[in-house]
Design an enzyme around this catalytic site. Structure first.
Site, mmCIF file in Angstrom:
data_model
loop_
_atom_site.group_PDB
_atom_site.id
_atom_site.type_symbol
_atom_site.label_atom_id
_atom_site.label_comp_id
_atom_site.label_asym_id
_atom_site.label_seq_id
_atom_site.Cartn_x
_atom_site.Cartn_y
_atom_site.Cartn_z
ATOM 1 N N GLY A 61 -43.126 -27.056 -35.253
ATOM 2 C CA GLY A 61 -44.374 -26.675 -34.578
ATOM 3 C C GLY A 61 -44.123 -26.363 -33.112
ATOM 4 N N ARG A 109 -40.900 -22.507 -39.653
ATOM 5 C CA ARG A 109 -40.565 -23.542 -40.636
ATOM 6 C C ARG A 109 -39.652 -22.817 -41.621
ATOM 7 N NH1 ARG A 109 -43.641 -27.960 -38.599
ATOM 8 N NH2 ARG A 109 -45.621 -27.190 -37.846
ATOM 9 N N ASP A 150 -39.084 -34.208 -35.743
ATOM 10 C CA ASP A 150 -38.166 -34.950 -36.617
ATOM 11 C C ASP A 150 -37.565 -34.087 -37.724
ATOM 12 O OD1 ASP A 150 -40.620 -34.796 -37.856
ATOM 13 O OD2 ASP A 150 -40.572 -36.836 -38.643
ATOM 14 N N THR A 154 -42.630 -31.670 -29.373
ATOM 15 C CA THR A 154 -43.717 -31.716 -30.357
ATOM 16 C C THR A 154 -44.952 -32.310 -29.690
ATOM 17 O OG1 THR A 154 -44.505 -32.856 -32.349
ATOM 18 C CG2 THR A 154 -42.645 -33.853 -31.259
ATOM 19 N N ASP A 162 -47.063 -34.111 -30.996
ATOM 20 C CA ASP A 162 -47.484 -35.354 -31.649
ATOM 21 C C ASP A 162 -47.031 -36.650 -30.965
ATOM 22 O OD1 ASP A 162 -48.805 -33.974 -33.627
ATOM 23 O OD2 ASP A 162 -47.031 -33.822 -34.898
ATOM 24 N N ASP A 167 -44.557 -38.443 -31.673
ATOM 25 C CA ASP A 167 -44.278 -39.431 -32.714
ATOM 26 C C ASP A 167 -42.786 -39.741 -32.872
ATOM 27 O OD1 ASP A 167 -43.665 -36.916 -33.628
ATOM 28 O OD2 ASP A 167 -44.571 -37.155 -35.602
ATOM 29 N N ARG A 182 -51.394 -35.710 -38.114
ATOM 30 C CA ARG A 182 -51.397 -35.988 -39.563
ATOM 31 C C ARG A 182 -50.922 -37.405 -39.849
ATOM 32 N NH1 ARG A 182 -48.916 -30.481 -40.602
ATOM 33 N NH2 ARG A 182 -47.167 -31.615 -39.789
HETATM 34 P P1 ATP Z 1 -43.323 -30.850 -35.754
HETATM 35 O O1 ATP Z 1 -43.194 -32.321 -35.486
HETATM 36 O O2 ATP Z 1 -43.955 -30.134 -34.619
HETATM 37 O O3 ATP Z 1 -43.920 -30.517 -37.085
HETATM 38 P P2 ATP Z 1 -40.698 -30.543 -36.892
HETATM 39 O O4 ATP Z 1 -39.378 -30.219 -36.287
HETATM 40 O O5 ATP Z 1 -40.833 -31.909 -37.487
HETATM 41 O O6 ATP Z 1 -41.803 -30.257 -35.789
HETATM 42 P P3 ATP Z 1 -40.587 -29.312 -39.511
HETATM 43 O O7 ATP Z 1 -41.239 -28.088 -40.051
HETATM 44 O O8 ATP Z 1 -40.741 -30.579 -40.250
HETATM 45 O O9 ATP Z 1 -41.075 -29.442 -37.997
HETATM 46 O O10 ATP Z 1 -39.014 -29.007 -39.392
HETATM 47 C C1 ATP Z 1 -38.554 -27.824 -38.766
HETATM 48 C C2 ATP Z 1 -37.471 -27.196 -39.608
HETATM 49 O O11 ATP Z 1 -36.355 -28.093 -39.687
HETATM 50 C C3 ATP Z 1 -37.871 -26.943 -41.064
HETATM 51 O O12 ATP Z 1 -38.623 -25.775 -41.211
HETATM 52 C C4 ATP Z 1 -36.509 -26.844 -41.720
HETATM 53 O O13 ATP Z 1 -35.926 -25.608 -41.463
HETATM 54 C C5 ATP Z 1 -35.721 -27.934 -40.956
HETATM 55 N N1 ATP Z 1 -35.784 -29.190 -41.715
HETATM 56 C C6 ATP Z 1 -36.790 -30.073 -41.767
HETATM 57 N N2 ATP Z 1 -36.523 -31.088 -42.613
HETATM 58 C C7 ATP Z 1 -35.312 -30.809 -43.147
HETATM 59 C C8 ATP Z 1 -34.485 -31.454 -44.131
HETATM 60 N N3 ATP Z 1 -34.872 -32.593 -44.734
HETATM 61 N N4 ATP Z 1 -33.315 -30.864 -44.440
HETATM 62 C C9 ATP Z 1 -32.931 -29.737 -43.837
HETATM 63 N N5 ATP Z 1 -33.657 -29.076 -42.921
HETATM 64 C C10 ATP Z 1 -34.833 -29.596 -42.576
#
Ligand code: ATP
Length: 323
Positions: A12, A73, A104, A127, A129, A131, A173
């Site tokens: 995000g 994503r 994360d 992020t 959040d 978190d 969330r």
């Molecule tokens: P936010 O907290 O703002 O949602 P985020 O980094 O947690 O940010 P995610 O969409 O969960 O957002 O993760 C970003 C990208 O990281 C995913 O689209 C994917 O490409 C990669 N990613 C997330 N989880 C995994 C996983 N378990 N294995 C491999 N790649 C991952």
């Protein structure tokens, strides 16, 4: 060939990501290192869609929300074969380490890249959040709260004039950090977060006095509250107080946008510099965080696995002030 570091913004978007990109590029340039900025997070790494970032690429971006590198994503990155391709692409480009600004999920992908392919990775918490374990604040959180406060102040004007009860849904969330801090800042009458069980009868009781005098009220609900979203809360309020006008406002994606606050810009600067310095010291597998005004390096796996608990003091103050 100059040393090359890869850079992505992923997951995000969060206000302040640009300020961090700027800090990374400028710190690298001062150390004669080249930054390869991949477009749309891991998507750009897989498609070799990148820009060689120079100081001029990051001029005039410190004040801009969103991310000039764009974000995504990336579904493919969940699969090992695509991560292998990513490692291959990075090596072909002469990139030997990756700075990943995100949440994360982004860090989970980075850890896998390190484990499976011996690739050096450094995470920066970006992020709204807040978190992530191991940092007092994440980039974007402060701006998001300020956006909520600005919006709810406006809602308060109309709520007061019409004696309405407003249920305002904010992002979160799994975490109630945005709801709690913004709720305190706007003087909300109730704040509902996923971390604590919502006692709806207690919330309704709190509105009792306001009902009699027909006073307005603001209830802040984090979208992931286990009782339900803003509509569910509004329904419960309407059921009990049939004579009152109850309105729902979902703030939605405005919470992600806007110019970053001064605090987010400064935080982004500190963490961006810290990330490049870690890479130059050959440190890998860490998240650069800020604790008690000091830059810290937290193992990425710890940042992901441990949950950032809501500060008990924040909950206590919320209870004390929302009446
Ligand atoms: P936010 O907290 O703002 O949602 P985020 O980094 O947690 O940010 P995610 O969409 O969960 O957002 O993760 C970003 C990208 O990281 C995913 O689209 C994917 O490409 C990669 N990613 C997330 N989880 C995994 C996983 N378990 N294995 C491999 N790649 C991952």
């Amino acid at each position: 060939m100059k040393k090359r570091i890869g850079l992505i913004t992923s997951g995000g978007d969060a206000p302040g990501m640009n300020a961090c990109v700027r800090a990374v590029v400028r710190t690298a340039a001062q150390n004669d290192v080249e930054i390869i900025g991949f477009i749309r997070g891991y998507e750009g790494v897989l498609d070799k869609d990148f820009v060689v970032m120079k100081n001029e690429n990051v001029a005039q971006i410190i004040q801009r929300g969103g991310t000039i590198l764009k974000t995504a994503r990336c579904k493919r990155f969940y699969e090992a074969e695509h991560r292998a391709k990513a490692a291959e692409n990075l090596r072909e480009l002469g990139v030997d380490s990756l700075i990943a600004i995100g949440g994360d999920g982004t860090f989970t992908g980075a850890v896998l890249l390190q484990k499976e392919h011996g690739f050096k990775v450094v995470g920066v918490p970006g992020t709204i959040d807040n978190d992530l374990f191991g940092t007092d604040f994440t980039i974007g959180y402060d701006t998001a709260i300020n956006t909520v406060v600005e919006a709810v102040d406006k809602i308060r004007d109309t709520a007061f004039s019409h004696d309405r009860i407003f249920v305002v849904e904010v992002m979160g969330r799994d975490a109630g950090f945005i709801a709690l801090r913004s709720g305190i800042a706007v003087g909300a009458e109730a704040i509902l977060v996923p971390e604590t069980k919502t006692d709806i009868d207690r919330v309704l009781k709190r509105l009792e006095g306001r009902r009699k005098s027909k006073q307005s009220a603001i209830i802040i609900v984090a979208e992931g509250d286990e009782f339900g979203g803003a509509e569910d809360v509004a329904k419960a309020v309407m059921k009990k107080y049939v004579d009152r006008e109850v309105k729902v406002t979902k703030l939605g994606h405005i919470q992600r946008g806007g110019n970053p606050s001064a605090m987010d810009r400064v935080l982004a600067g500190f963490l961006g510099v810290g990330a490049v310095e870690a890479v130059l010291e050959e440190v890998s597998g860490v998240m650069i965080g800020m604790q008690h005004k000091k830059i810290v390096r937290i193992p990425l796996e710890k940042a992901i696995k441990h949950h950032q608990d809501v500060d008990d003091n924040l909950l206590r103050i919320t209870e004390m002030l929302s009446v």
